[in-house]
Design a protein around this motif. Sequence first.
Motif, PDB file in Angstrom:
ATOM      1  N   HIS A   1       1.812 -11.314  -2.781  1.00 44.90           N
ATOM      2  CA  HIS A   1       3.231 -11.570  -2.907  1.00 44.90           C
ATOM      3  C   HIS A   1       3.453 -13.030  -3.307  1.00 44.90           C
ATOM      4  N   THR A   2       4.581 -13.255  -3.946  1.00 48.34           N
ATOM      5  CA  THR A   2       4.908 -14.618  -4.361  1.00 48.34           C
ATOM      6  C   THR A   2       5.928 -15.278  -3.438  1.00 48.34           C
ATOM      7  N   LEU A   3       6.558 -14.496  -2.557  1.00 46.34           N
ATOM      8  CA  LEU A   3       7.497 -15.022  -1.560  1.00 46.34           C
ATOM      9  C   LEU A   3       7.139 -14.450  -0.188  1.00 46.34           C
ATOM     10  N   ALA A   4       7.941 -14.722   0.804  1.00 50.94           N
ATOM     11  CA  ALA A   4       7.635 -14.332   2.184  1.00 50.94           C
ATOM     12  C   ALA A   4       7.463 -12.821   2.334  1.00 50.94           C
ATOM     13  N   VAL A   5       6.461 -12.430   3.099  1.00 50.81           N
ATOM     14  CA  VAL A   5       6.251 -11.023   3.458  1.00 50.81           C
ATOM     15  C   VAL A   5       7.180 -10.716   4.620  1.00 50.81           C
ATOM     16  N   THR A   6       7.971  -9.646   4.493  1.00 52.02           N
ATOM     17  CA  THR A   6       8.979  -9.327   5.493  1.00 52.02           C
ATOM     18  C   THR A   6       8.629  -8.101   6.329  1.00 52.02           C
ATOM     19  N   GLY A   7       7.640  -7.317   5.905  1.00 51.51           N
ATOM     20  CA  GLY A   7       7.241  -6.153   6.670  1.00 51.51           C
ATOM     21  C   GLY A   7       5.867  -5.666   6.263  1.00 51.51           C
ATOM     22  N   ILE A   8       5.127  -5.119   7.241  1.00 50.42           N
ATOM     23  CA  ILE A   8       3.828  -4.524   6.952  1.00 50.42           C
ATOM     24  C   ILE A   8       3.665  -3.253   7.778  1.00 50.42           C
ATOM     25  N   ASP A   9       2.833  -2.362   7.282  1.00 44.89           N
ATOM     26  CA  ASP A   9       2.465  -1.165   8.017  1.00 44.89           C
ATOM     27  C   ASP A   9       0.991  -0.907   7.722  1.00 44.89           C
ATOM     28  N   LEU A  10       0.202  -0.739   8.764  1.00 46.51           N
ATOM     29  CA  LEU A  10      -1.227  -0.485   8.640  1.00 46.51           C
ATOM     30  C   LEU A  10      -1.508   0.884   9.213  1.00 46.51           C
ATOM     31  N   MET A  11      -2.283   1.688   8.497  1.00 47.36           N
ATOM     32  CA  MET A  11      -2.525   3.046   8.976  1.00 47.36           C
ATOM     33  C   MET A  11      -3.867   3.571   8.521  1.00 47.36           C
ATOM     34  N   ILE A  12      -4.297   4.621   9.192  1.00 43.45           N
ATOM     35  CA  ILE A  12      -5.394   5.456   8.712  1.00 43.45           C
ATOM     36  C   ILE A  12      -4.725   6.730   8.231  1.00 43.45           C
ATOM     37  N   THR A  13      -4.900   7.048   6.950  1.00 41.74           N
ATOM     38  CA  THR A  13      -4.226   8.205   6.360  1.00 41.74           C
ATOM     39  C   THR A  13      -4.879   9.494   6.838  1.00 41.74           C
ATOM     40  N   SER A  14      -4.242  10.614   6.527  1.00 44.04           N
ATOM     41  CA  SER A  14      -4.780  11.913   6.939  1.00 44.04           C
ATOM     42  C   SER A  14      -6.133  12.198   6.290  1.00 44.04           C
ATOM     43  N   SER A  15      -6.429  11.528   5.170  1.00 43.13           N
ATOM     44  CA  SER A  15      -7.739  11.694   4.528  1.00 43.13           C
ATOM     45  C   SER A  15      -8.796  10.769   5.136  1.00 43.13           C
ATOM     46  N   GLY A  16      -8.383   9.917   6.085  1.00 46.43           N
ATOM     47  CA  GLY A  16      -9.322   9.037   6.768  1.00 46.43           C
ATOM     48  C   GLY A  16      -9.472   7.660   6.155  1.00 46.43           C
ATOM     49  N   SER A  17      -8.755   7.381   5.077  1.00 50.44           N
ATOM     50  CA  SER A  17      -8.850   6.057   4.463  1.00 50.44           C
ATOM     51  C   SER A  17      -7.862   5.100   5.126  1.00 50.44           C
ATOM     52  N   HIS A  18      -8.154   3.827   5.041  1.00 49.35           N
ATOM     53  CA  HIS A  18      -7.290   2.787   5.597  1.00 49.35           C
ATOM     54  C   HIS A  18      -6.327   2.319   4.516  1.00 49.35           C
ATOM     55  N   LEU A  19      -5.086   2.086   4.893  1.00 52.49           N
ATOM     56  CA  LEU A  19      -4.069   1.637   3.949  1.00 52.49           C
ATOM     57  C   LEU A  19      -3.162   0.624   4.640  1.00 52.49           C
ATOM     58  N   LEU A  20      -2.946  -0.488   3.967  1.00 51.68           N
ATOM     59  CA  LEU A  20      -1.984  -1.491   4.417  1.00 51.68           C
ATOM     60  C   LEU A  20      -0.889  -1.549   3.365  1.00 51.68           C
ATOM     61  N   PRO A  62       1.749   8.273   7.857  1.00 50.03           N
ATOM     62  CA  PRO A  62       0.351   8.343   7.442  1.00 50.03           C
ATOM     63  C   PRO A  62      -0.089   9.710   6.911  1.00 50.03           C
ATOM     64  N   SER A  63       0.609  10.778   7.272  1.00 48.19           N
ATOM     65  CA  SER A  63       0.190  12.096   6.785  1.00 48.19           C
ATOM     66  C   SER A  63       0.739  12.412   5.400  1.00 48.19           C
ATOM     67  N   SER A  64       1.988  12.037   5.122  1.00 47.81           N
ATOM     68  CA  SER A  64       2.585  12.354   3.815  1.00 47.81           C
ATOM     69  C   SER A  64       2.563  11.170   2.849  1.00 47.81           C
ATOM     70  N   LEU A  65       2.388   9.953   3.390  1.00 50.06           N
ATOM     71  CA  LEU A  65       2.483   8.692   2.637  1.00 50.06           C
ATOM     72  C   LEU A  65       3.868   8.488   2.030  1.00 50.06           C
ATOM     73  N   LEU A  66       4.891   9.076   2.672  1.00 47.89           N
ATOM     74  CA  LEU A  66       6.264   8.753   2.303  1.00 47.89           C
ATOM     75  C   LEU A  66       6.624   7.441   2.989  1.00 47.89           C
ATOM     76  N   ALA A  67       7.181   6.521   2.220  1.00 43.97           N
ATOM     77  CA  ALA A  67       7.537   5.206   2.743  1.00 43.97           C
ATOM     78  C   ALA A  67       9.042   5.037   2.723  1.00 43.97           C
ATOM     79  N   ILE A  68       9.575   4.489   3.790  1.00 46.43           N
ATOM     80  CA  ILE A  68      10.997   4.179   3.881  1.00 46.43           C
ATOM     81  C   ILE A  68      11.127   2.670   3.963  1.00 46.43           C
ATOM     82  N   CYS A  69      12.003   2.137   3.127  1.00 47.99           N
ATOM     83  CA  CYS A  69      12.208   0.692   3.096  1.00 47.99           C
ATOM     84  C   CYS A  69      13.703   0.410   2.991  1.00 47.99           C
ATOM     85  N   SER A  70      14.149  -0.594   3.722  1.00 48.42           N
ATOM     86  CA  SER A  70      15.549  -1.010   3.640  1.00 48.42           C
ATOM     87  C   SER A  70      15.632  -2.370   2.969  1.00 48.42           C
TER      88      SER A  70
END
Length: 109
Positions: A1-20, A62-70
């Motif tokens: 990112h080029t400016l401040a990070v305002t939110g993060i989510d870390l998960m292990i997906t249903s396929s077992g991979s890690h995603l930030l 983590p199961s559907s990988l649908l993301a909600i952002c405001s």
Amino acid sequence: HTLAVTGIDLMITSSGSHLLVSCSDDQTIRLWDPLEGKQLRQVKTTQRVANWHTLTYLTVDPSSLLAICSTQNGYLCVWDFAAALAQEDHDNDESFLVFAKKLMTGSVE
């Protein structure tokens, strides 16, 4: 990112991979492989969110990988990150945006 990070989510997906997933004042959402330290995808949020905005909050299922952002200017957006990760065209962020609507005159928090 080029400016401040305002939110993060870390998960292990249903396929077992890690995603930030991170969102920022730079109006992007970025998907990362946290084990490799590699950015997988950058999503620009300026196509459907009008005017200047900052992304304020983010959560990913983590199961559907649908993301909600405001956003600071009252939008609520939903992205399908499973489709985003599968898509080879990294210039078309609109295709996996499921929902974007201005719900309030101020910040959605």
